[in-house]
Design an enzyme around this catalytic site. Structure first.
Site, PDB file in Angstrom:
ATOM      1  N   ASP A 149       0.815  -1.212   0.000  1.00  0.00           N
ATOM      2  CA  ASP A 149       0.000   0.000   0.000  1.00  0.00           C
ATOM      3  C   ASP A 149       0.852   1.266   0.000  1.00  0.00           C
ATOM      4  OD1 ASP A 149      -1.848  -2.029   0.432  1.00  0.00           O
ATOM      5  OD2 ASP A 149      -3.106  -0.786   1.712  1.00  0.00           O
ATOM      6  N   SER A 182      -3.925  -9.142   6.444  1.00  0.00           N
ATOM      7  CA  SER A 182      -3.327  -7.845   6.689  1.00  0.00           C
ATOM      8  C   SER A 182      -2.741  -7.899   8.098  1.00  0.00           C
ATOM      9  CB  SER A 182      -4.389  -6.745   6.595  1.00  0.00           C
ATOM     10  OG  SER A 182      -3.846  -5.498   6.987  1.00  0.00           O
ATOM     11  N   ARG A 224      -0.413   4.504  16.867  1.00  0.00           N
ATOM     12  CA  ARG A 224      -0.711   5.538  15.867  1.00  0.00           C
ATOM     13  C   ARG A 224      -0.400   6.958  16.336  1.00  0.00           C
ATOM     14  NH1 ARG A 224       0.265   1.424  13.192  1.00  0.00           N
ATOM     15  NH2 ARG A 224      -1.348   0.562  11.835  1.00  0.00           N
ATOM     16  N   ASP A 226      -7.683   3.575  11.655  1.00  0.00           N
ATOM     17  CA  ASP A 226      -6.389   4.256  11.622  1.00  0.00           C
ATOM     18  C   ASP A 226      -6.460   5.635  10.969  1.00  0.00           C
ATOM     19  OD1 ASP A 226      -4.975   2.419  13.052  1.00  0.00           O
ATOM     20  OD2 ASP A 226      -4.131   1.401  11.311  1.00  0.00           O
TER      21      ASP A 226
END
Length: 410
Positions: free
Chosen positions: A16, A177, A96, A125
């Site tokens: 990605d 993932s 994050r 996210d």
């Protein structure tokens, strides 16, 4: 699209973000600076700087944030005993805000006008990255390609990579993932998208399957100071090294694996498998020591706020005034959570066996079932009468028309 000169991209080196790097250059005609946060991903970090430069970045930062991650994010969260929906130890969510913080800092140093991330428009996210950026530097624009481009699937991404000569190894052997750091590894996608399916045999990374765990239990000790773990088996470690050590011990004994369906902030349910071996041990030991050292009302007040604190982390409100205020209360509650917990690790179980503290509130003379000289058991009768007054009054009002119970029984 407005003209930008420079963008800082949170870059993982995977499919990605490699495509996003090229896509931003192609569509915004600007320089891209990559920032990769080393939070304990291990071999995923190998060659990542060169990969970013080869794909078109004008500069690539590879930041070792492991100690900061555990010390300033994981440990404060664990002092609060945070669990999202009673099960999830928030391994992805707590990483994050630190990644966003470092992106903002680099953007300011580099004179960038925007930051970018690879989160999809379906997940949590995107919210976490962008709320943190707003809190730290609201002047920065955020680019979220998954909400802008017309690619809809992994197949589209692979085709784009081929068309743009992006050197991304693509393997279909493991369809999940995966997000990994020192606190946890998460798996989503593949067969996990059907909540009835069991995870595949290879859906393990740090936690040994129970069938392969040692048949011999292992006992360890963990020392805490003011709610923070500082030593394992009498050996002091830095925060990151301590968590890594517990990951090794817990992973060997199959501890810390959770398979759950959770409620995403954006409104949908999702299924994930989480491996959090060291964090699971820490949570159990920390909770056990609190039972020995924390005042009852302080503990119950803090416990009532655990779901709220966990939501703040999960939803992306780490840099919010309410989380900071709650953290201050939590840290006050941890001032005497100091001591040692002895724990047994065995086939997925983490069992506290003993605990001690210089601030212990446990009084054996009071708690004993043997004869004692400090507690008059007859005092309990008056105590029970007082705490039961409202119950007695309620029944008098509803059943006996307000008359005294004793009079009604004549």
């Amino acid at each position: 699209m407005s003209k930008l000169e420079k963008v800082v991209l949170a870059y993982s080196g995977g499919l990605d973000t490699s495509i996003i790097l090229k896509w931003i250059k192609n569509n915004y005609d600007c320089d891209v600076v990559c920032m990769t946060a080393d939070l304990g991903q291990g071999e995923e970090m190998d060659g990542i700087e060169q990969k970013a430069l080869t794909t078109g970045a004008v500069k690539a930062y590879v930041e070792d944030l492991r100690e900061e991650f555990v010390r300033d994010y994981v440990f404060p969260m664990f002092r609060a005993s945070a669990l999202y929906e009673g099960r999830y130890l928030l391994g992805t969510a707590i990483a994050r805000p630190l990644i966003a913080k470092r992106m903002v800092e680099i953007a300011e140093v580099e004179g960038a006008q925007a930051v970018a991330h690879g989160a999809t428009g379906k997940g949590n996210d995107q919210v976490r990255f962008e709320l943190a950026t707003m809190a730290l530097n609201p002047r920065l624009k955020t680019i979220a390609p998954w909400r802008e481009w017309d690619m809809k699937s992994r197949t589209d991404l692979i085709n784009y990579a081929k068309e743009n000569s992006i050197p991304v190894p693509v393997s279909r052997a493991k369809p999940w993932s995966i997000d990994a750091n020192l606190l946890h590894t998460s798996f989503e996608g593949g067969e996990l998208e059907d909540p009835w399916n069991s995870p595949g045999q290879d859906c393990h990374r740090t936690v040994t399957p129970l069938e392969k765990c040692p048949d011999q239990a292992e006992e360890i000790t963990i020392d805490f100071e003011r709610g923070n773990p500082v030593a394992v088996n009498d050996i002091r470690y830095s925060p990151a090294a301590l968590l890594a050590k517990l990951n090794e011990l817990g992973g060997r004994h199959g501890i810390g694996r959770v398979d759950m369906v959770e409620n995403r902030f954006v409104g949908m349910k999702s299924r994930g498998v989480y491996e959090t071996p060291g964090g699971t041990i820490l949570a159990a030991a920390h909770r056990d020591l609190e039972g020995l050292t924390m005042d009852r009302e302080m503990m119950h007040l803090r416990d009532g706020l655990i779901p709220r604190y966990a939501e703040m982390v999960y939803y992306g409100y780490w840099f919010s005034p309410e989380r900071e205020a709650l953290q201050a209360m939590v840290d006050k509650s941890q001032e005497k959570v100091t001591g040692t917990v002895r724990v047994k690790l065995y086939k997925g179980n983490c069992v506290p066996l003993g605990r001690k503290s210089p601030f212990s509130m446990y009084n054996a003379d009071l708690a004993t079932f043997e004869e004692d000289y400090v507690y008059d058991q007859s005092d309990a009768a008056g105590f029970i009468k007082l705490v039961g007054l409202r119950l007695k009054g309620r029944m008098q009002q509803s059943k006996f028309g307000g008359k005294d119970v004793e009079d009604s029984c004549e």
